[in-house]
Design a protein around this motif. Structure first.
Motif, mmCIF file in Angstrom:
data_model
loop_
_atom_site.group_PDB
_atom_site.id
_atom_site.type_symbol
_atom_site.label_atom_id
_atom_site.label_comp_id
_atom_site.label_asym_id
_atom_site.label_seq_id
_atom_site.Cartn_x
_atom_site.Cartn_y
_atom_site.Cartn_z
ATOM 1 N N LEU A 356 0.833 -1.200 0.000
ATOM 2 C CA LEU A 356 0.000 0.000 0.000
ATOM 3 C C LEU A 356 0.869 1.252 0.000
ATOM 4 O O LEU A 356 0.582 2.219 -0.704
ATOM 5 N N PHE A 357 1.950 1.220 0.786
ATOM 6 C CA PHE A 357 2.869 2.362 0.818
ATOM 7 C C PHE A 357 3.418 2.626 -0.583
ATOM 8 O O PHE A 357 3.493 3.785 -1.021
ATOM 9 N N ALA A 358 3.768 1.577 -1.302
ATOM 10 C CA ALA A 358 4.305 1.739 -2.661
ATOM 11 C C ALA A 358 3.260 2.348 -3.591
ATOM 12 O O ALA A 358 3.573 3.231 -4.408
ATOM 13 N N GLN A 359 2.007 1.905 -3.471
ATOM 14 C CA GLN A 359 0.934 2.492 -4.285
ATOM 15 C C GLN A 359 0.784 3.976 -3.989
ATOM 16 O O GLN A 359 0.613 4.799 -4.892
ATOM 17 N N LEU A 360 0.859 4.329 -2.712
ATOM 18 C CA LEU A 360 0.701 5.730 -2.326
ATOM 19 C C LEU A 360 1.869 6.578 -2.808
ATOM 20 O O LEU A 360 1.697 7.730 -3.202
ATOM 21 N N VAL A 361 3.083 6.009 -2.769
ATOM 22 C CA VAL A 361 4.247 6.742 -3.281
ATOM 23 C C VAL A 361 4.084 7.013 -4.775
ATOM 24 O O VAL A 361 4.349 8.125 -5.263
#
Length: 1524
Positions: A356-361
């Motif tokens: 999820l963090f990667a998607q948000l980045v």
């Protein structure tokens, strides 16, 4: 601001905000004590109200801040004042509560939600923290506690800032304390997360001026003081206008510092450094806290709390970059710190738990590079983006050629060959670390040389590549996406707005489809057979096994594309396992319906319970692949086309389908097919198109997602799609009132209001702040004005737009609409022209229908705004006549702009039909009305307003008119063949009719002194010889001339209609005629928003045009479903044709339904466009007089509106003045304690039920039915589906078996009943532990506003009386006793008791006693039936004896005046029946006529109560049962 989190697979569980989140780390197998120890958490799913009441926090709240009230006395007295005096404020108590209850303990990553909920519900913030907040002395724990309470209010979706409005100055100092909270103190990760969530909530509340004044300073121009010097120079050079602005800012700040006697050093200011410090703190957490031991990145050592913090910080930055007010000056700071590059290189970005963090980045990177001019807020075109990219890269090549010999190859290369990531990285790798740092930090100045990351080569290359690589445009990205979900089931500019909606709607529809697959597939009972293939034992209504699947055609790609232009396939399945009803559902599939192809392969061994819990959805179902498709055609077993709507098969040639096999030809998603084929070719993946074995369908109403996604994708490829006057307002820029009609350049100068005003006095009342002057058409004063009226509108109608900015308080008096601000100024003159309308014609059908509604001044303001160009927003509280106002806008608009076309959109078929039925009754010809969609057949009219129905009506009308032309020709002694076609009739009009009329006018011009001239010379006298009344009197030239013009008008209208029928004469096919009707003939076209989304492509192909858009229920429609109806037509010369947009709704009632809680709460997808406009401060008109409910009932919800008053007839009408018979009060809260030891229960999550309330409500319903209340006047509502089903079960058991009771009009949830009403509402609130979603005040408003005459609320008093948001309503409810008050002296629905007279109430103690009362009444009814039967038998025997001359010593009929020996119940019944017959059945009582002739038998209402409040006795054995 709506938020989107990526376009790939989505982690739904993480953001599904459950009411009771289960914290596994805190759960213990043993039961926990209700008297909780400090900091203890109990398992939420098992907590009861009694446990909450015994909870330590509840006891502290009760002793210190909880405002409690004692129960009302039984005789109806008022409640006592507050309970015992509370203790003085204790700062140590706040600290103790924070340390023991709110501070996150080891092993948790979030606050103990249940403890926060108990504190928040007890009004900890409103009654203790805020009243005792001192900015100078408040402790850290005090401020953090307030932050937590505010965050909880946002989580519960209730008003968070409302309690601060009374002290705005102190609130500003509170925010200052929040900004300084970290100084000299190290916060834990959990505290940092709470702090961050507060900042997110604050920046999402920019429409609140009180909040925005402080938080916007953090992202202001002054924040550039914190930029590195190189980045600062770069940004100023990119926009020269900023240099001048910067100098002014510096000068102003220096002067202010000098005045304060301070040294000017802006870089040290907290407000300047806040966001940079905040960002650097996040990077520190990302580097050192996510993985406590930096050398290892094992899953066991990751800190979940730190991961959550990082995710929320990404959300924070995305929010700031996706709003222009904060983006403008923050984007350089994000680029200067190189947040995206550092996140890309972090260990979390590549970790399993960092998905999820990667998607948000990636989403943050998308918004950082967004195609917009940050300074002006204008969207960059594709050409501008490409040109900017090439100019930047060429400048870099020039620098490399001059200064860096090692990059000579890069400098001389073609840009197209090296601007990809891999090529660029390879070229830069030739530089040494020192050379690379010099290039990035000194020459290009992309990051500061002082940044510790500048020593890392991979970081420097990432910064370079991110800055210079070519980005995929938004159009390219969205065009490459498949529209259907696959097996991974899960507004800056108009493009940004569309992209967000595309992503959100795609994910929401994917979620819904996943739910449908989960429901349908298991019923098929898949298993692996002996051959190792998947077989099915069961059957499913919505899914069927596939017999055969093959791809039949793959067409070549279009020029410039790589995906095929189309892919078609054939699917064969059998309907043999279905019964007739379900078979008909499958047979009803038609063109454009969406189906889903599933590949199901179950495991050999069933999953264990533990494995199933851990497994993903596809693993549990054995689901391997999912693909969507759209039906092209469907054939039966013999290959005959079914459900053809294209005209290939004539209606009379249609035959029912043959056989049990069905073959569907479908179109597959070409983008998905290309991706699949590429995977097969390049990676050797499995050919999934050979594995499909299940075909699934969905309910048609829920299956419009593809049409909406296609519409959004098409719009992404267009420019200038919104009118210029609406563009900036739509995006939230500029002056919110810019689209108001008073600011539009081309508004109507004179408006004919037709039948809007009933008389001159009505008009004067409607313009109270103007001096109305009536004149004749020639300008002379009119001393006896009569409607209709034309009004000459001043250039600026001062003080009378009635439009209120969304963030201001109304100054318009609710009763008479007087603007109090302007009451002292001299009234402006308003010229009103009273004119005599021309004679419409001599026949009754020529007379126009007249309006009879006396519109209020506010409604007149809405009508006046609606008929003018621009944006009109009307807020219509319950019962304020929204529909009547909308209809009058349509009526006046049609007569003032007859050439313009109007599109009407609503959310539901019912609302659309209500609106359409009222329009049909106005002075708009039926031939100009068209209703599209599936709900047309529900219209309460004999006329058919569908496309086919209107075509048939036009053809029938053509024959009628031609016969009239034939009769006219006969009367003029001309050949009758002139009426052969519409064309010949047109020639006849010009040559013979119009010419005769001109000759007649010429004759009359010089002979006005001859009264009989008109009668003698009128050329069409013979044709009009069949009129009901003689046309001419021969006594007055003027009167006869007016009548003659009316006759000519009749003829002119007749030939005009024939001219309109001419197209239907020329066009031969049904489809062509229907399309012509829709695109040319109809002036008012009505449809639902769903139909508009489904058929947008067809409307564009047909050239559908419209000038005005009116949208009812617009606060209930998803934002994108509101946007699409604005765009159902193509541009004209690069400009949008739309001239008016009228939105009517009520944002204080429930919003659109969004099933996925993550999108509803986290992404605000349930915010309608109407609500967003209100939040943006766009002026709206709020209707201010309700005519639905008793004034006392209206008080339960009118506090939510600005100045909602009552219309005179609800104050004076007899039906509203009289009480509800048998019930002491017209509204009452009834406290329902535990029933059989239980309150609310939840057999499954969120499926709440309350048996006590269900039984109580049904008992009251039976009691009302036994009194004679009609069943169709009573509705039972509840707030949860589980309770609705339980109540239906109880009704089926206790009511349906008895014909004289039967079921009520409707049993529904509050949400589903929105937009409907009934005379009497019985409402069950269900919950007894936590208030639940009724805390959303919008749901409360809907619940309280459904009743006209009686509202009875069944709930747990002790729970709801403490809820802060519901106080205005429940304080009124609790002014009355909380025990149901009955009047046993009233035994029918008729009573003369005044509504304020409670009579002699008997207070019911609870559920059981109400059951006994009802049972006794039914026993009496049963005994009465027996007595009636014996009486009938006695009368029959007596009549037989009389007929047979029985001797006189036998029983004789009672003599006059003698006592009848029939049972007393029958005497009472006859007396009561006689009394009821004597009651006048006037209009005021028609809604409450007694229902005592049920099933052919009289219902006895005899009651042993003598009016002294004594309840009826139980049966002879002293026992009664709940079920008779």
């Amino acid at each position: 601001m709506t938020k989107v989190y990526g376009t790939g697979a989505y982690d739904f569980k993480r953001h599904h905000v459950a009411e009771y989140p289960l914290d596994l780390s805190a759960t213990r197998p043993e039961a926990k004590s209700a008297d909780s120890k400090p900091g203890a958490t109990t398992l939420a799913s098992s907590i009861t109200l009694s446990e909450i009441q015994r909870d330590r926090l509840t006891k502290i709240a009760s002793a210190n801040w909880l405002k409690t009230t004692t129960s009302a006395v039984a005789d109806g007295g008022d409640m006592e004042a507050e309970g015992e005096e509370k203790r003085a404020f204790d700062a140590e108590l706040v600290k103790k509560i924070y340390e023991t209850e709110l501070k996150v303990k080891e092993g948790r990553k979030t606050v103990p939600l249940q403890r926060v909920m108990i504190l928040e519900v007890s009004q900890y913030l409103e009654n203790y923290l805020w009243p005792n907040f001192d900015p100078e002395t408040a402790t850290f724990e005090h401020v953090m506690s307030m932050i937590l309470m505010i965050n909880e209010k946002f989580r519960e979706n209730v008003a968070a800032w409302s309690c601060f409005y009374d002290q705005k100055g102190v609130f500003k100092r509170f925010l200052d304390r929040v900004l300084h909270l970290k100084e000299g103190r190290e916060l834990s990760i959990a505290e940092k997360t709470n702090y961050l969530v507060f900042m997110i909530n604050a920046f999402q509340s920019l429409e609140d001026e009180m909040v925005s004044q402080t938080v916007l300073k953090l992202a202001s121009f002054e924040s550039w003081h914190s930029l590195s010097y190189g980045r600062f120079q770069m940004e100023l050079c990119l926009n020269n206008k900023l240099i001048k602005k910067w100098r002014k800012t510096i000068k102003k700040e220096a002067e202010e510092a000098t005045k304060r006697g301070e040294i000017f050093n802006p870089s040290t200011s907290l407000e300047v450094r806040f966001l940079r410090n905040f960002t650097e703190e996040f990077l520190d957490v990302l580097d050192f806290k996510v993985f406590p031991q930096k050398s290892s990145a094992n899953e066991d050592e990751i800190d979940d709390a730190a991961v959550l913090y990082c995710e929320r910080f990404m959300e924070f930055l995305i929010d700031l970059l996706s709003q222009l007010p904060t983006r403008r000056y923050l984007r350089p700071l994000v680029a200067d710190v190189a947040v995206v590059a550092k996140c890309h290189l972090s260990a979390l970005y590549r970790h399993e738990k960092g998905k999820l963090f990667a998607q948000l980045v990636d989403l943050l990177q998308f918004y950082e590079r967004f195609e917009i001019n940050d300074y002006y807020g204008t969207q960059l075109t594709d050409d501008e983006v490409v040109r900017s990219h090439y100019e930047r890269f060429q400048a870099f090549q020039l620098l490399a050629f001059k200064k860096i010999p090692k990059l000579r190859e890069l400098a001389l290369s073609n840009v197209g060959a090296i601007h990809k990531r891999a090529d660029l990285s390879k070229q830069l790798s030739v530089l040494s670390p020192e050379e690379l740092k010099d290039l990035v930090c000194c020459k290009l100045k992309l990051v500061s040389a002082e940044d510790p990351w500048s020593e890392r080569v991979d970081f420097l290359i990432e910064v370079m590549v991110s800055f210079f690589e070519r980005q995929q445009s938004q159009k390219e990205a969205i065009n490459a996406l498949p529209l259907y979900p696959n097996e991974q089931i899960i507004s800056l500019t108009l493009h940004d707005y569309l992209l967000r909606n595309f992503n959100l709607f795609r994910l929401e529809s994917t979620y819904e489809i996943r739910e449908d697959i989960q429901e349908a597939t298991p019923h098929l009972l898949p298993y692996i057979n002996n051959e190792g293939e998947t077989a099915f034992r069961g059957w499913s209504r919505m899914a069927v096994p596939i017999k055969k699947f093959k791809i039949t055609e793959v067409k070549q790609p279009n020029i410039g594309e790589v995906k095929p232009s189309s892919v078609t396939a054939q699917i064969t399945f059998s309907v043999s396992s279905y019964k007739a009803q379900m078979r008909s559902e499958w047979n009803a599939l038609k063109e454009h319906d969406v189906l889903f192809l599933l590949s199901v392969c179950p495991s050999f061994e069933p999953l264990s319970a533990e494995e199933a819990e851990k497994a993903s959805v596809p693993e549990r179902l054995g689901l391997q692949y999912v693909r969507g498709c759209e039906i092209i055609e469907i054939c039966d077993e013999e290959g005959t086309l079914m459900n053809d709507f294209s005209g290939k098969i004539k209606r009379e040639e249609w035959k029912p389908p043959k056989g049990e096999l069905r073959t569907v030809t479908v179109a597959l998603d070409t983008a998905q097919y290309h991706m699949d084929v590429t995977d097969i070719a390049e990676r050797g993946a499995q050919d999934i198109y050979g594995t499909f074995n299940v075909l699934m369908r969905r309910k048609p109403k829920e299956n419009n997602f593809k049409a909406i996604l296609e519409s959004i994708r098409d719009l992404m490829n267009e420019y200038c799609i919104v009118p210029d006057w609406l563009h900036n307002i739509f995006l939230g820029y500029g002056d919110p009132s810019a689209a108001q009609w008073t600011k539009m350049p081309d508004h109507l100068q004179k408006v004919d209001f037709k039948d809007t005003f009933l008389n001159a006095e009505h008009l004067k009342e409607s313009f109270p702040d103007h001096q109305v002057c009536f004149v004749n058409p020639n300008g002379s004063p009119n001393l006896n004005p009569r409607p209709p009226f034309r009004i000459r509108l001043p250039e600026k109608l001062k003080g009378y737009t009635h439009a209120i900015p969304g963030n201001e308080k109304s100054t318009i008096d609710s009763k008479n609409g007087v603007n109090m601000v302007d009451s002292g100024r001299e009234k402006e003159e308003l010229i009103v022209e009273a004119y005599i309308p021309p004679d419409p014609g001599p026949y009754p059908q020529d007379q126009p229908n007249q309006n009879s509604v006396r519109f209020t001044s506010t409604q007149i303001g809405a009508i006046m705004s609606g008929i003018q160009p621009g944006l009109t927003m009307v807020v219509g509280p319950p019962g304020t006549g929204k529909t009547d106002t909308a209809v009058q806008i349509m009526n006046v608009l049609y007569h003032n702009c007859p050439s313009q076309r109007t599109l009407i959109i609503t959310h539901s078929n019912q609302a659309l039909n209500d609106l359409f039925e009222k329009i049909m009754q106005r002075d708009v010809p039926a031939r100009y009305l068209l209703r599209l969609g599936q709900g047309e057949q529900e219209l309460a009219t004999d006329l058919d307003f569908s496309r086919q129905g209107r075509v048939n009506a036009m053809l029938v009308r053509r024959l009628e008119l031609l016969s009239e032309v034939e009769r006219l020709a006969r009367s003029l002694q001309l050949p009758e063949d002139v009426a052969y076609t519409c064309e010949t009739a047109g020639y006849f009009w010009l040559l013979h009719v119009y010419s005769r009329w001109e000759q007649f006018l010429a004759t009359c011009a010089d002979n006005e002194d001859k009264p009989t001239l008109v009668q003698d010379r009128f050329p069409f006298k013979e044709f009009f010889s069949n009129t009901p009344q003689p046309i001419f009197t021969g006594q007055s030239f003027e009167k006869d001339m007016r009548a003659a013009k009316g006759c000519f008008r009749h003829l002119k209208t007749m030939f005009q209609e024939l001219e309109e029928c001419r197209a239907f004469e020329l066009l031969k096919s049904t489809a062509d005629r229907a399309n012509y009707l829709m695109t040319k003939q109809a002036k008012i076209v009505a449809m639902t928003c769903t139909h508009a989304a489904l058929k947008r492509k067809d409307f564009l192909q047909l050239g559908f045009k419209y000038d005005n858009l009116l949208m009812e229920e617009s606060a209930q429609i998803l934002e994108i479903e509101t946007f699409i109806p604005m765009l159902l037509q193509r541009q004209e010369d690069g400009h949008a044709r739309l001239k008016r947009c009228i939105l009517i709704g009520d944002h204080h009632q429930l919003p659109p339904v969004v099933k996925n809680m993550a999108f509803q709460k986290y992404s605000h997808m349930d915010q309608s466009l109407f609500t967003r406009f209100v939040r943006l401060g766009i002026p709206y008109i709020e209707l201010n007089a309700q005519g639905r409910a008793r004034p006392s009932i209206a008080k339960l919800y009118n506090w939510r509106y600005r100045d909602l008053g009552d219309l005179p007839y609800v104050k004076e009408g007899a039906i509203f003045q009289n009480a509800n018979a048998g019930l002491s009060y017209e509204y009452q809260l009834v406290d329902v304690p535990d029933y059989h030891g239980r309150g609310e229960t939840a057999p499954s999550p969120w499926f709440y039920q309350n048996e006590g309330e269900a039984e109580y409500i049904v008992s009251v319903y039976i009691y009302m039915r036994l009194l004679g209340y009609p069943a169709n006047k009573i509705s039972i509502l509840t707030t949860y589906n589980g309770q609705k089903l339980l109540i239906r079960d109880v009704i089926n058991r206790r009511c349906v078996p008895y014909d004289f009771i039967g079921p009520p009009c409707k049993v529904a949830t509050v949400d589903k009943f929105q937009g409907q009403q009934n005379d009497f509402i019985l409402l069950s609130l269900v919950r007894s532990r936590f208030v639940g979603h009724l805390r959303d005040v919008r749901r409360l408003v809907v619940a309280m506003s459904r009743a006209r005459l009686g509202l009875y609320v069944f709930c747990r008093r002790s729970l709801y009386e403490q809820c802060y948001e519901l106080q205005p309503t429940f304080q009124l409810l609790l002014q009355r006793p909380d025990c149901l008050a009955l009047n046993f002296g009233e035994v029918s629905t008729y009573t003369e008791r005044h509504v304020e007279d409670i009579g002699h109430p008997y207070f019911v103690s609870g559920v059981e006693e109400m059951g006994h009362i009802v049972t006794d009444k039914m026993n009496q009814l049963h005994q009465s039936d027996i007595a009636n039967a014996s009486c009938t038998k006695y009368r029959t025997r007596h009549m037989r004896r009389t007929t047979l001359h029985i001797p006189s010593d036998g029983p004789a009929p009672p003599a006059k005046g003698a006592i009848d020996d029939r049972p007393e119940e029958n005497q009472a019944e006859e007396e009561e029946s006689k009394e009821m017959d004597d009651i006048p059945s006037g209009e005021d009582r028609r809604d409450l006529q007694p229902d005592n002739q049920l099933n052919g038998e009289k219902v006895s209402e005899a009651c042993p109560n003598d009016g002294d409040g004594v309840p009826p006795k139980s049966g002879t054995n002293g026992e009664t049962s709940m079920e008779e």
